[in-house]
Write a protein that holds these residues in place. Structure first.
Motif, short mmCIF file in Angstrom:
data_model
loop_
_atom_site.label_atom_id
_atom_site.label_comp_id
_atom_site.label_asym_id
_atom_site.label_seq_id
_atom_site.Cartn_x
_atom_site.Cartn_y
_atom_site.Cartn_z
N ASP A 56 38.80 68.61 49.65
CA ASP A 56 39.05 67.21 50.51
C ASP A 56 40.67 67.24 50.58
OD1 ASP A 56 38.34 65.01 51.95
OD2 ASP A 56 38.37 63.79 50.45
N SER A 57 41.06 67.72 51.57
CA SER A 57 42.55 67.85 51.54
C SER A 57 43.10 66.26 51.60
CB SER A 57 42.96 68.80 52.83
OG SER A 57 44.63 68.55 53.10
N ARG A 58 44.21 65.92 51.38
CA ARG A 58 44.63 64.51 51.47
C ARG A 58 45.32 64.69 52.78
NH1 ARG A 58 41.56 65.41 47.00
NH2 ARG A 58 43.29 66.64 46.29
N TYR A 59 45.60 65.82 53.34
CA TYR A 59 46.60 66.07 54.64
C TYR A 59 45.86 65.69 55.85
CZ TYR A 59 49.83 67.80 51.56
OH TYR A 59 50.69 67.99 50.35
N SER A 110 45.50 71.73 45.39
CA SER A 110 44.72 72.73 46.19
C SER A 110 43.39 72.03 46.74
CB SER A 110 44.50 74.01 45.43
OG SER A 110 45.60 74.50 45.23
N SER A 111 43.63 70.89 47.43
CA SER A 111 42.49 70.05 47.68
C SER A 111 41.30 69.80 46.86
CB SER A 111 41.80 70.66 49.07
OG SER A 111 42.76 71.13 49.94
N SER A 112 41.36 69.98 45.76
CA SER A 112 40.31 69.81 44.66
C SER A 112 39.71 68.23 44.66
CB SER A 112 40.79 70.07 43.23
OG SER A 112 41.35 71.04 43.22
N THR A 113 38.56 68.07 44.58
CA THR A 113 38.03 66.80 44.42
C THR A 113 36.61 66.71 43.94
OG1 THR A 113 37.76 64.84 45.79
CG2 THR A 113 36.49 66.72 46.94
N ARG A 114 35.66 67.61 44.18
CA ARG A 114 34.49 67.55 43.43
C ARG A 114 33.73 68.93 43.17
NH1 ARG A 114 36.07 63.19 43.04
NH2 ARG A 114 35.09 61.22 43.64
N PHE A 115 33.11 69.30 42.33
CA PHE A 115 32.19 70.41 42.27
C PHE A 115 30.97 70.16 41.61
CE2 PHE A 115 32.44 71.44 37.72
CZ PHE A 115 33.55 70.51 37.37
N LEU A 137 35.44 59.70 49.81
CA LEU A 137 36.40 61.00 50.10
C LEU A 137 36.98 60.80 51.69
CD1 LEU A 137 33.83 63.60 48.68
CD2 LEU A 137 35.87 62.50 47.50
N ILE A 138 37.68 61.69 52.01
CA ILE A 138 38.30 61.47 53.41
C ILE A 138 37.63 62.16 54.46
CG2 ILE A 138 40.42 61.90 54.61
CD1 ILE A 138 41.89 61.70 51.71
N HIS A 139 37.57 63.65 54.28
CA HIS A 139 36.97 64.54 55.18
C HIS A 139 36.41 65.84 54.41
CE1 HIS A 139 41.56 65.31 56.01
NE2 HIS A 139 41.10 65.71 54.82
#
Ligand code: OOG
Ligand code: MG
Length: 263
Positions: A144-147, A162-167, A102-104
């Protein structure tokens, strides 16, 4: 209104999806396309969804974002957004999440609804959502926004799914009539210390109102929420930044815990 042509939609979808898959930040797309609209952003998100499905990923649910004041204030955005959940976003309860993927990342405590009837149109009520709900499930979202620096506006974040990455879902699912969802409490701890807490009403006065809003937003594209849809209704509290080594436990009133460890 649409302002971007199909080639630009595809280019931006690919740029944002590559940022997700290759874990790097990109500049906010509205910096480059200041006149783009929410409809353009929605087209980009649906193009990313199409790309994932073409690659064999399954779409296993939907999420609403920026549905609480805590979140809107934190991100300086004043309207909700939605996104889709792909199969590989799901992490088992108690699981480990490698930060290197992930990024942040940040974590959010949410209620998820599982529907048993279709919901459509722009005038669905909270009662109709509850009547069409099979179960309410404790769910923690990892966004985890890609921005760059996790900073965006509504249009940019919508394009970025909408910043979706895991849940992670856990605890005990409940029937919709079992509790008053507006007063249901959640307490989030990081490394044993309480960091955020709140109740369901933080989400548009009632988390079911978030499902109704999703139906309304989808109706603008002639889409509906089919029966059997898993929907995360949005963070109740502000999102909490996590780093490698952090343990997160979210306690849901009378519904058990959802936990995960970042490694
Ligand atoms: C946008 C997504 C917000 C929520 O639950 O409010 C969200 C973001 O803050 O990056 O998922
Ligand atoms: Mg969320």
């Amino acid at each position: 209104m649409r302002t971007l042509d199909q080639k630009t939609i595809e280019m931006l979808s690919e740029r944002l999806e590559n940022a997700e898959l290759q874990r790097h930040e990109v500049l906010k797309i509205t910096d480059e396309f200041p006149d783009m609209t929410f409809t353009d952003a929605t087209d980009i998100q649906w193009e990313t969804r199409r790309r994932k499905e073409a690659r064999g990923n399954k779409i296993i649910g939907m999420k609403m974002g920026l549905t609480s004041w805590a979140k809107m204030r934190q991100m300086e955005v004043e309207k909700p957004c939605y996104g889709f959940l792909a199969d590989y976003f799901s992490v088992p309860e108690g699981g480990q999440i490698p930060i290197s993927e992930l990024i942040h990342p940040k974590v959010e405590a949410e209620f998820a609804f599982v529907t048993n009837k279709p919901l459509s149109g722009d005038s669905v009520t909270v009662e109709e959502v509850l009547d069409a709900t099979e179960l309410v499930v404790p769910a923690v979202e990892i966004i985890d926004s890609r921005y760059k620096d996790f900073k965006f506006d509504l249009i940019s974040v919508m394009a970025d799914n909408s910043s979706s990455t895991r849940f992670v879902i856990g605890g005990r699912a409940a029937r919709p009539e079992e509790f008053d969802w507006s007063t249901r409490g959640v307490v989030m701890s990081k490394n044993g210390e309480v960091v955020e807490l709140g109740a369901g009403a933080a989400v548009l006065d009632h988390p079911a109102a978030s499902v109704a809003m999703l139906a309304s937003m989808l109706s603008e594209r002639d889409e509906i929420i089919p029966a059997g849809t898993f929907i995360m209704t949005g963070g109740i509290t502000a999102a909490v930044l996590v780093e490698a080594g952090d343990s997160i436990v979210v306690r849901y009133q009378d519904m058990g815990d959802v936990s995960m460890k970042f490694v």
